[in-house]
Design a protein around this motif. Structure first.
Motif, mmCIF file in Angstrom:
data_model
loop_
_atom_site.group_PDB
_atom_site.id
_atom_site.type_symbol
_atom_site.label_atom_id
_atom_site.label_comp_id
_atom_site.label_asym_id
_atom_site.label_seq_id
_atom_site.Cartn_x
_atom_site.Cartn_y
_atom_site.Cartn_z
ATOM 1 N N SER A 90 10.657 15.879 -16.718
ATOM 2 C CA SER A 90 11.631 16.302 -17.719
ATOM 3 C C SER A 90 12.808 16.991 -17.047
ATOM 4 O O SER A 90 12.631 17.994 -16.362
ATOM 5 N N LEU A 91 13.994 16.457 -17.244
ATOM 6 C CA LEU A 91 15.187 17.102 -16.711
ATOM 7 C C LEU A 91 15.571 18.269 -17.619
ATOM 8 O O LEU A 91 15.533 18.150 -18.852
ATOM 9 N N VAL A 92 15.945 19.387 -17.026
ATOM 10 C CA VAL A 92 16.340 20.561 -17.793
ATOM 11 C C VAL A 92 17.439 20.202 -18.784
ATOM 12 O O VAL A 92 17.411 20.628 -19.934
ATOM 13 N N ALA A 93 18.392 19.409 -18.356
ATOM 14 C CA ALA A 93 19.520 19.044 -19.207
ATOM 15 C C ALA A 93 19.097 18.308 -20.474
ATOM 16 O O ALA A 93 19.833 18.299 -21.466
ATOM 17 N N ALA A 94 17.920 17.704 -20.474
ATOM 18 C CA ALA A 94 17.456 16.933 -21.624
ATOM 19 C C ALA A 94 16.451 17.689 -22.495
ATOM 20 O O ALA A 94 16.032 17.180 -23.531
ATOM 21 N N VAL A 95 16.073 18.892 -22.098
ATOM 22 C CA VAL A 95 15.062 19.645 -22.847
ATOM 23 C C VAL A 95 15.663 20.195 -24.129
ATOM 24 O O VAL A 95 16.686 20.878 -24.115
ATOM 25 N N GLU A 96 15.014 19.876 -25.232
ATOM 26 C CA GLU A 96 15.392 20.405 -26.537
ATOM 27 C C GLU A 96 14.143 20.962 -27.187
ATOM 28 O O GLU A 96 13.139 20.271 -27.285
ATOM 29 N N GLY A 97 14.201 22.192 -27.620
ATOM 30 C CA GLY A 97 13.064 22.810 -28.288
ATOM 31 C C GLY A 97 12.497 23.956 -27.486
ATOM 32 O O GLY A 97 12.952 24.276 -26.384
ATOM 33 N N GLU A 98 11.502 24.598 -28.069
ATOM 34 C CA GLU A 98 10.829 25.751 -27.467
ATOM 35 C C GLU A 98 9.843 25.296 -26.404
ATOM 36 O O GLU A 98 8.931 24.520 -26.684
ATOM 37 N N VAL A 99 10.025 25.787 -25.190
ATOM 38 C CA VAL A 99 9.114 25.497 -24.084
ATOM 39 C C VAL A 99 8.067 26.607 -24.035
ATOM 40 O O VAL A 99 8.405 27.786 -24.049
ATOM 41 N N THR A 100 6.807 26.207 -23.963
ATOM 42 C CA THR A 100 5.721 27.169 -23.787
ATOM 43 C C THR A 100 4.995 26.827 -22.504
ATOM 44 O O THR A 100 4.564 25.688 -22.307
ATOM 45 N N THR A 101 4.872 27.838 -21.639
ATOM 46 C CA THR A 101 4.131 27.683 -20.399
ATOM 47 C C THR A 101 2.838 28.478 -20.523
ATOM 48 O O THR A 101 2.637 29.219 -21.491
ATOM 49 N N ILE A 102 1.979 28.369 -19.537
ATOM 50 C CA ILE A 102 0.714 29.112 -19.551
ATOM 51 C C ILE A 102 0.967 30.618 -19.690
ATOM 52 O O ILE A 102 0.193 31.316 -20.342
ATOM 53 N N GLY B 214 3.092 32.020 -21.495
ATOM 54 C CA GLY B 214 3.497 32.354 -22.850
ATOM 55 C C GLY B 214 2.397 32.287 -23.890
ATOM 56 O O GLY B 214 2.657 32.478 -25.076
ATOM 57 N N LEU B 215 1.165 32.045 -23.472
ATOM 58 C CA LEU B 215 0.085 31.886 -24.456
ATOM 59 C C LEU B 215 -0.441 33.197 -25.019
ATOM 60 O O LEU B 215 -0.913 33.239 -26.143
ATOM 61 N N SER B 216 -0.418 34.251 -24.241
ATOM 62 C CA SER B 216 -0.886 35.541 -24.741
ATOM 63 C C SER B 216 -0.009 36.634 -24.167
ATOM 64 O O SER B 216 0.589 36.476 -23.103
ATOM 65 N N GLY B 217 0.076 37.734 -24.870
ATOM 66 C CA GLY B 217 0.875 38.854 -24.392
ATOM 67 C C GLY B 217 0.214 39.540 -23.210
ATOM 68 O O GLY B 217 -0.967 39.313 -22.910
ATOM 69 N N LEU C 276 -6.589 36.885 -25.010
ATOM 70 C CA LEU C 276 -6.309 35.545 -24.503
ATOM 71 C C LEU C 276 -6.206 34.567 -25.668
ATOM 72 O O LEU C 276 -6.801 34.780 -26.730
ATOM 73 N N HIS C 277 -5.457 33.509 -25.456
ATOM 74 C CA HIS C 277 -5.417 32.406 -26.414
ATOM 75 C C HIS C 277 -6.849 31.860 -26.518
ATOM 76 O O HIS C 277 -7.596 31.878 -25.530
ATOM 77 N N PRO C 278 -7.272 31.367 -27.678
ATOM 78 C CA PRO C 278 -8.639 30.845 -27.809
ATOM 79 C C PRO C 278 -9.001 29.796 -26.751
ATOM 80 O O PRO C 278 -10.143 29.742 -26.302
ATOM 81 N N MET C 279 -8.044 28.980 -26.328
ATOM 82 C CA MET C 279 -8.349 27.973 -25.308
ATOM 83 C C MET C 279 -8.557 28.631 -23.946
ATOM 84 O O MET C 279 -9.454 28.230 -23.202
#
Length: 157
Positions: free
Chosen positions: A61-73, A75-78, A83-86
């Motif tokens: 995925s090119l940064v220039a083409a990314v649209e929307g909210e990106v979630t990485t590992i 970002g799953l829990s504060g 922890l996230h259930p998974m």
């Protein structure tokens, strides 16, 4: 080129070459190193992140083409939150060995459940087949998805 991304609930402004991948931007520009660089060819799944809840190979995925909210590992829990259930299910079921593929496996497993592909062990294995684990923790990964699925769907035990 300048791009504004929404990553893990925060805005990130990047000045970048138009050819930079989301994976390289996350790791090298933003310090989010939980997303792993495996094959860099879209074949191993180690770089899986979520964009608007759908799994995406960030090395493709090119940064220039990314649209929307990106979630990485990350970002799953504060920082101090549960922890996230998974994530918890992966710990409970010992669904990792060396841990290198674990972030990508967890992100794909979340999408597996939210996209409705966790109905049976066979369905989970098929959906997760794009994520490779050199340590062969696959049976435990399926168990983790099965454990987390009801919690993610809001079902009571």
């Amino acid at each position: 080129m300048q791009t504004i991304l929404r990553i893990n609930g925060r805005e990130a402004r990047l000045d970048h070459d138009p050819r930079i991948t989301l994976l390289d931007a996350l790791r090298e520009r933003l310090g989010l190193t939980g997303t792993k660089k495996g094959c860099d060819q879209g074949q191993c799944g180690a770089c899986t992140v979520l964009i608007d809840g759908r799994r995406v190979l960030s090395c493709f995925s090119l940064v220039a083409a990314v649209e929307g909210e990106v979630t990485t590992i990350e970002g799953l829990s504060g920082e101090d939150g549960p922890l996230h259930p998974m994530q918890q299910a992966f710990l409970d079921r010992d669904a990792y060995q060396c841990g290198y593929c674990t972030p990508g496996q967890i992100m794909s497993a979340i999408a597996c459940v939210t996209e409705g592909h966790a109905g049976s062990p066979d369905e989970i294995r098929e959906y997760m087949s794009g994520n490779l684990c050199r340590c062969a923790a696959y049976p435990k990964i399926v168990e983790a998805v099965q454990q987390a699925a009801p919690h993610m769907r809001g079902e009571t035990a």
